[in-house]
Motif scaffolding. Sequence first.
Motif, short mmCIF file in Angstrom:
data_model
loop_
_atom_site.label_atom_id
_atom_site.label_comp_id
_atom_site.label_asym_id
_atom_site.label_seq_id
_atom_site.Cartn_x
_atom_site.Cartn_y
_atom_site.Cartn_z
N GLN A 1 0.82 -1.21 0.00
CA GLN A 1 0.00 0.00 0.00
C GLN A 1 0.86 1.27 0.00
O GLN A 1 0.52 2.26 -0.64
CB GLN A 1 -0.93 0.00 1.21
CG GLN A 1 -2.23 -0.76 0.99
CD GLN A 1 -2.22 -2.17 1.52
OE1 GLN A 1 -1.69 -3.07 0.87
NE2 GLN A 1 -2.79 -2.39 2.68
N GLU A 2 1.98 1.21 0.72
CA GLU A 2 2.88 2.37 0.79
C GLU A 2 3.49 2.65 -0.59
O GLU A 2 3.51 3.79 -1.05
CB GLU A 2 3.98 2.11 1.81
CG GLU A 2 4.89 3.28 2.07
CD GLU A 2 5.90 2.98 3.16
OE1 GLU A 2 6.19 3.90 3.94
OE2 GLU A 2 6.39 1.84 3.23
N PHE A 3 3.97 1.60 -1.26
CA PHE A 3 4.54 1.76 -2.60
C PHE A 3 3.49 2.30 -3.58
O PHE A 3 3.78 3.19 -4.39
CB PHE A 3 5.09 0.43 -3.10
CG PHE A 3 6.49 0.09 -2.65
CD1 PHE A 3 7.10 0.81 -1.63
CD2 PHE A 3 7.20 -0.93 -3.24
CE1 PHE A 3 8.40 0.50 -1.21
CE2 PHE A 3 8.49 -1.25 -2.85
CZ PHE A 3 9.09 -0.53 -1.82
N LEU A 4 2.29 1.75 -3.52
CA LEU A 4 1.24 2.17 -4.44
C LEU A 4 0.82 3.61 -4.16
O LEU A 4 0.60 4.40 -5.10
CB LEU A 4 0.04 1.23 -4.33
CG LEU A 4 -1.11 1.48 -5.32
CD1 LEU A 4 -0.63 1.40 -6.77
CD2 LEU A 4 -2.24 0.48 -5.08
N ARG A 5 0.69 3.96 -2.90
CA ARG A 5 0.36 5.34 -2.54
C ARG A 5 1.40 6.32 -3.07
O ARG A 5 1.07 7.35 -3.66
CB ARG A 5 0.28 5.46 -1.01
CG ARG A 5 -0.04 6.85 -0.46
CD ARG A 5 0.39 6.97 0.99
NE ARG A 5 1.84 6.86 1.12
CZ ARG A 5 2.46 6.58 2.26
NH1 ARG A 5 1.77 6.33 3.36
NH2 ARG A 5 3.78 6.52 2.31
N LYS B 1 4.35 10.01 -7.77
CA LYS B 1 4.86 9.54 -9.07
C LYS B 1 6.24 8.92 -8.94
O LYS B 1 7.01 8.85 -9.90
CB LYS B 1 4.91 10.68 -10.11
CG LYS B 1 3.64 11.48 -10.24
CD LYS B 1 2.49 10.62 -10.72
CE LYS B 1 1.22 11.46 -10.91
NZ LYS B 1 0.05 10.61 -11.21
N LYS B 2 6.56 8.46 -7.74
CA LYS B 2 7.90 7.94 -7.49
C LYS B 2 7.85 6.94 -6.34
O LYS B 2 7.16 7.16 -5.34
CB LYS B 2 8.85 9.09 -7.14
CG LYS B 2 10.26 8.67 -6.79
CD LYS B 2 11.17 9.90 -6.59
CE LYS B 2 10.76 10.73 -5.41
NZ LYS B 2 11.69 11.88 -5.20
N ILE B 3 8.57 5.82 -6.48
CA ILE B 3 8.74 4.87 -5.38
C ILE B 3 10.21 4.87 -5.00
O ILE B 3 11.08 4.59 -5.83
CB ILE B 3 8.31 3.44 -5.79
CG1 ILE B 3 6.83 3.40 -6.20
CG2 ILE B 3 8.55 2.46 -4.65
CD1 ILE B 3 6.37 2.06 -6.75
N TYR C 1 -6.07 0.47 -6.92
CA TYR C 1 -5.80 1.51 -7.92
C TYR C 1 -7.08 1.99 -8.60
O TYR C 1 -7.22 3.15 -8.97
CB TYR C 1 -4.81 1.01 -8.96
CG TYR C 1 -4.34 2.07 -9.93
CD1 TYR C 1 -3.89 3.32 -9.49
CD2 TYR C 1 -4.34 1.83 -11.30
CE1 TYR C 1 -3.47 4.28 -10.37
CE2 TYR C 1 -3.91 2.80 -12.20
CZ TYR C 1 -3.49 4.03 -11.72
OH TYR C 1 -3.06 4.99 -12.60
N THR C 2 -8.03 1.07 -8.73
CA THR C 2 -9.28 1.44 -9.43
C THR C 2 -10.38 1.87 -8.48
O THR C 2 -11.46 2.27 -8.94
CB THR C 2 -9.78 0.26 -10.29
OG1 THR C 2 -9.97 -0.89 -9.44
CG2 THR C 2 -8.80 -0.08 -11.39
#
Length: 306
Positions: free
Chosen positions: A189-193, A199-201, A304-305
């Motif tokens: 969830q942290e990476f996706l957020r 716009k960056k991980i 994401y959706t």
Amino acid sequence: MNELKSILVTGGAGYIGSVLTHKLVKSGYNVRIIDSLIYGEDGISDLVSNNSIELVQKDIRDEKALSKVVENIDCVIHLASIVGDPLCKKIPVAAKQINEDATKKLIDISKKQGIKRFIFASTCSNYGSASSVVDENSPVESLSLYSKTKVNSENFILNAKDSSFEPCILRFATAHGISPRMRFDLLLQEFLRDAIIDKKIKIYGPNFWRPLVHVDDISNACISTIKSSGDIISGEVYNVGTGSENYTKKMLAEIIQEFVPSTKIEITESKVDLRTYKVSFEKIKNNLKFVSKKTIRDSICLLYTS
């Protein structure tokens, strides 16, 4: 074995607990929850409002409350915990009190009051830094206060086993997925957020391995542990997850990048986190016939959706 029908879930309003509690109610169990509700009761508010569960709003450090809450209970699922090293570092005294001291008290009280089965939520991070695939027979290595409290509790719990008390350790892989009490500080969830918002991980230790498991599968594993016979549960440790869901942090970021193509991946080695562990889940598959069904792609797609 007598059927286990009355279940106590500690931390039952939390990220895992709220999912598990809904599943238990749907499966026809009598469910009692003890939770301090420091994050509120939104995750179980529907169950409270329609009287599907019994909610006890107490801190598990309250010994008097523990003695009361285990009355007429067949099985305890002990989820309540200060979770993760960052939070444990912030409140180390409370972390030890809740994760370790209260766990030991709950075990002693449960045995005295004739609880048949005790399921303890632990973590695969107990494996620390491993160069090869680890299983339940591999040595543990506490690289954080969080893991240390879990390992100490595991040892105490397994030593409490006797002919009338069936303790079982479930070492969860890193959780992900949607829950009524949502968390965005977990790895996926942290990476996706970060991918969506920044716009960056940013990745520390890109080649370090983590196993991941959906919160639905964690909950289903707990229910499988309730239903299974004592000879394959009592005194046993089970990793909860599936081998195909072991990923390096970089692999995880690249999969998120497929869904969010504008995401940049930034590698940095400035943060010290030595944990890396690729985990085998063959034991739970063979003994409990349990297989995790949901993948990180399922979670990413849904999150994401949404």
